[in-house]
Motif scaffolding. Structure first.
Motif, PDB file in Angstrom:
ATOM      1  N   LYS A 141      22.565  35.018   3.312  1.00 20.84           N
ATOM      2  CA  LYS A 141      22.437  33.660   3.840  1.00 20.84           C
ATOM      3  C   LYS A 141      23.441  33.405   4.954  1.00 20.84           C
ATOM      4  N   ASP A 174      19.263  33.006   9.828  1.00 18.91           N
ATOM      5  CA  ASP A 174      18.694  31.707  10.175  1.00 18.91           C
ATOM      6  C   ASP A 174      17.696  31.326   9.092  1.00 18.91           C
ATOM      7  N   ALA A 175      17.906  30.166   8.466  1.00 11.77           N
ATOM      8  CA  ALA A 175      17.115  29.798   7.289  1.00 11.77           C
ATOM      9  C   ALA A 175      15.642  29.618   7.615  1.00 11.77           C
ATOM     10  N   ASN A 234      21.273  34.750  12.473  1.00  9.63           N
ATOM     11  CA  ASN A 234      21.671  33.463  13.036  1.00  9.63           C
ATOM     12  C   ASN A 234      22.634  33.658  14.209  1.00  9.63           C
ATOM     13  N   ARG A 241      28.904  26.557   6.108  1.00 12.46           N
ATOM     14  CA  ARG A 241      27.500  26.878   6.384  1.00 12.46           C
ATOM     15  C   ARG A 241      26.574  26.204   5.378  1.00 12.46           C
ATOM     16  N   GLY A 255      23.622  22.900   5.861  1.00 21.37           N
ATOM     17  CA  GLY A 255      22.214  22.925   5.485  1.00 21.37           C
ATOM     18  C   GLY A 255      21.905  22.169   4.206  1.00 21.37           C
ATOM     19  N   ASP A 313      18.768  19.846   4.427  1.00 16.15           N
ATOM     20  CA  ASP A 313      17.523  20.359   4.999  1.00 16.15           C
ATOM     21  C   ASP A 313      17.048  21.663   4.382  1.00 16.15           C
ATOM     22  N   ASP A 314      17.886  22.344   3.640  1.00 11.87           N
ATOM     23  CA  ASP A 314      17.552  23.667   3.129  1.00 11.87           C
ATOM     24  C   ASP A 314      17.745  23.685   1.617  1.00 11.87           C
ATOM     25  N   ASP A 317      20.430  26.133   0.431  1.00 10.53           N
ATOM     26  CA  ASP A 317      21.806  25.672   0.601  1.00 10.53           C
ATOM     27  C   ASP A 317      22.167  24.657  -0.476  1.00 10.53           C
TER      28      ASP A 317
END
Length: 608
Positions: A149, A153-154, A160, A508, A512, A515-516, A519
């Motif tokens: 991770k 890039d998720a 990334n 990091r 996220g 949105d992730d 994460d």
């Protein structure tokens, strides 16, 4: 170059970790179970099929079972041999679906009582035999997932930006790699208007299609990344035996053609067009920043010419090579002596109350020619010069002297503690413990006010070497904190081998958090892990009010700390408004406590 292409971004599940488990009947005697374990030293557990309410499925793990069979004074076997195994069965095992993510399983494991926390996890999948997985394998897989991770890039599963820039610089400084090194910079034509018109959800699908096409366009040894938005890049070593210009042109046209097909998403069709810039390094190029900038400019020339085309720049760095920044020990010592290394401070506050818990000391270099440098611009050079331990000690002494002044001038209104980072070189210095304790003594401070932040980059072997020194510091009252938890595969392993007072969740994952899902799951798991072991936990890089609110909810009233630009940027000692008048309920963009409008350096803040 080694294989640098990053694969997919899917979260790993238990399906790949689980192995078959033997199922026995609840009436099986403990003697028979004992013989099963003795016959197979690799047999870790047995599932037990029950026959009553609340006893439909149970678990017998080797170690607790054998402990019960031994019993006090060795009478356990005599007492239990003829009893049915149901009497020694855990009838509330953790049973999860095979598709459950590793992070979620780790969270559920930590939610269990201490007596069950290390029992195997049973894995159920309708229509398939029952399986099992050890807790050790769960956390080992989670460590690998966290490491991946940190590099990925998720959205697209490509490398990334941070990983790309690190590996690019390595390639540019390796003599066997940098010759004929090409950087391809890609920007999608018309993507912004498409994204605004159809929404970010559809735009994300387009970016995933583009990423898949780029994977097929490059070779396994090429590093492909999403730099942000609709910008992608790749670093490639051009083949030998072909002139650089034609080889670079062929590479750029191959990428352009790869992205030129239309992208169809249900009823939406996007014409595939991209502007491509290709920059090729000369043999004297020594930094990736120049190569990236030249490829970016070439891409913009392609876009300005109407898009859907390729622009080249070759022999980058041959005519005016960038000055290498490689200070030696003499220059670094001069900078220390002349006060060029400045120490700024970033507040760390309790998430529930807004109380100021500590300040982290962060170094900057006020270079006479280059201006104010953030840590990322010079710490690598400091380490290369073998000066990192010296700089660690300098920052420690400056921070402790400032903390002592705060205590004298403010009394009980002074910060309660100060966090100071130590590099890997500083960690391995033979006088680590005496140097730290001597600095505390000279400053007239109680060791309990100091939090030493250990680098996540330290290896297990290195930490084993300094275990004695760290024990000496803790015995004296100094607190130990593991920095950047989750940034690499070794983080979770460090937790099991070190006696820690605190951990800091890598920024990091906070970036996220909203949105992730991965994460968010990792942050919850790390919070649970820290809280369940009584370790203080700090979330780094809190930038927005929604991030803060999410952390407040996840903390569930348990002591949790935050730091980041939402609270304050790192500022000079005189810029922190003390006594602290924080409190988080009124935060919007910045709290009025520190004068956070006074910037010290652009971009994200790296710790020293």
């Amino acid at each position: 170059m080694s294989d640098l292409l990053i694969g997919g971004a899917e979260t790993s599940t238990l399906a790949a970790l689980a192995s078959p488990v033997t199922v026995i009947d609840s009436t099986t005697s403990c003697q028979d179970v004992d013989e099963l374990f003795r016959a197979d030293e690799h047999l870790g557990c047995l599932a037990v099929h029950g026959d009553g309410p609340g006893r439909s499925l149970g678990l017998v793990s080797r170690v607790p079972f054998q402990h019960l069979m031994s019993g006090r004074l060795g009478y356990g076997k005599l007492l239990n041999t003829r009893r049915p195994v149901s009497a020694l069965t855990d009838w509330s095992p953790l049973v999860v679906h095979a598709a459950t993510g590793v992070a979620e399983v780790a969270r559920q494991v930590l939610d269990r009582g201490s007596s069950q926390r290390f029992s195997e996890v049973l894995v159920a999948d309708p229509g398939a035999p029952l399986r099992q997985v050890s807790v050790t394998d769960v956390f080992r897989a989670l460590s690998g997932e966290l490491a991946t991770k940190a590099l990925t890039d998720a959205l697209t599963g490509l490398a990334n930006r941070d990983h790309f820039l690190q590996r690019l610089q390595q390639c540019c400084t390796a003599p066997d790699v940098r010759r004929r090194l090409a950087l391809v910079y890609v920007d999608l034509d018309g993507f912004k208007a498409f994204n605004d018109g159809h929404g970010h959800g559809v735009g994300d699908l387009v970016l995933q299609v583009v990423a898949d096409r780029l994977r097929g366009c490059f070779h396994p040894g090429d590093l492909v990344a999403r730099l942000g938005g609709d910008e992608f890049a790749a670093v490639v070593q051009l083949p030998a035996g072909v002139p650089v210009g034609p080889a670079a042109r062929q590479l750029g046209e191959r990428v352009r053609a790869c992205l030129s097909g239309t992208i169809s998403l249900s009823s939406i069709v996007l014409p595939g067009r991209a502007s491509v810039g290709v920059a090729v390094a000369s043999s004297v190029l020594a930094d990736g920043e120049t190569l990236l900038r030249e490829a970016d400019l070439a891409m913009y020339r392609a876009k300005a010419a109407g898009g859907g085309r390729v622009e080249l720049v070759t022999d980058v760095g041959s005519t005016a090579p960038r000055e290498q920044f490689a200070p030696d020990r003499r220059e670094l010592q001069r900078a220390v002596d002349e006060g060029e290394f400045l120490v700024h401070y970033q507040p760390i506050v309790e998430v529930g109350t807004g109380r100021l818990a500590s300040v982290e000391a962060l170094v900057r270099w006020q270079h006479p020619r280059r201006g104010l440098l953030a840590p990322g611009a010079f710490l690598g050079a400091v380490a290369d010069a073998g000066f990192a331990a010296n700089l660690d000690l300098h920052v420690l002494e400056v921070a402790l002297a400032q903390f002592s002044r705060w205590q004298r001038n403010l009394g009980r209104a002074a910060p309660r503690a100060v966090n100071v980072n130590v590099s890997v070189q500083g960690l391995l210095h033979p006088r680590l413990a005496p140097a730290v304790l001597d600095a505390l003594s000279r400053a007239g401070l109680d060791p309990a006010v100091l939090r030493v932040e250990l680098p996540e980059a330290a290896t297990t072997t290195q930490l084993d070497v300094v275990r004695g020194a760290l024990g000496t510091l803790r015995a004296a009252g100094v607190r130990l904190t593991l920095d950047d938890l989750g940034a690499g595969a070794s983080s979770l392993h460090h937790l099991t081998r070190l006696t820690l007072d605190g951990v800091k969740i890598d920024r990091r994952f906070i970036a996220g958090l909203l949105d992730d899902e991965r994460d968010a799951a990792v942050v919850v798991m790390l919070l649970e892990l820290a809280h369940s072991t009584g370790i203080a936990v700090t979330a780094e890089g809190v930038e927005t009010r929604p991030q803060l609110e999410a952390l407040q909810e996840m903390a569930r009233g348990r002591p949790t700390f935050v730091q980041g630009h939402l609270i304050s940027r790192p500022v000079a000692a005189e810029e922190i408004a003390l006594p602290w008048s924080g409190g988080l309920h009124h935060l919007h963009a910045h709290v009025p406590g520190p004068r956070s409008a006074v910037p010290t350096a652009p971009g994200p803040v790296a710790s020293s």
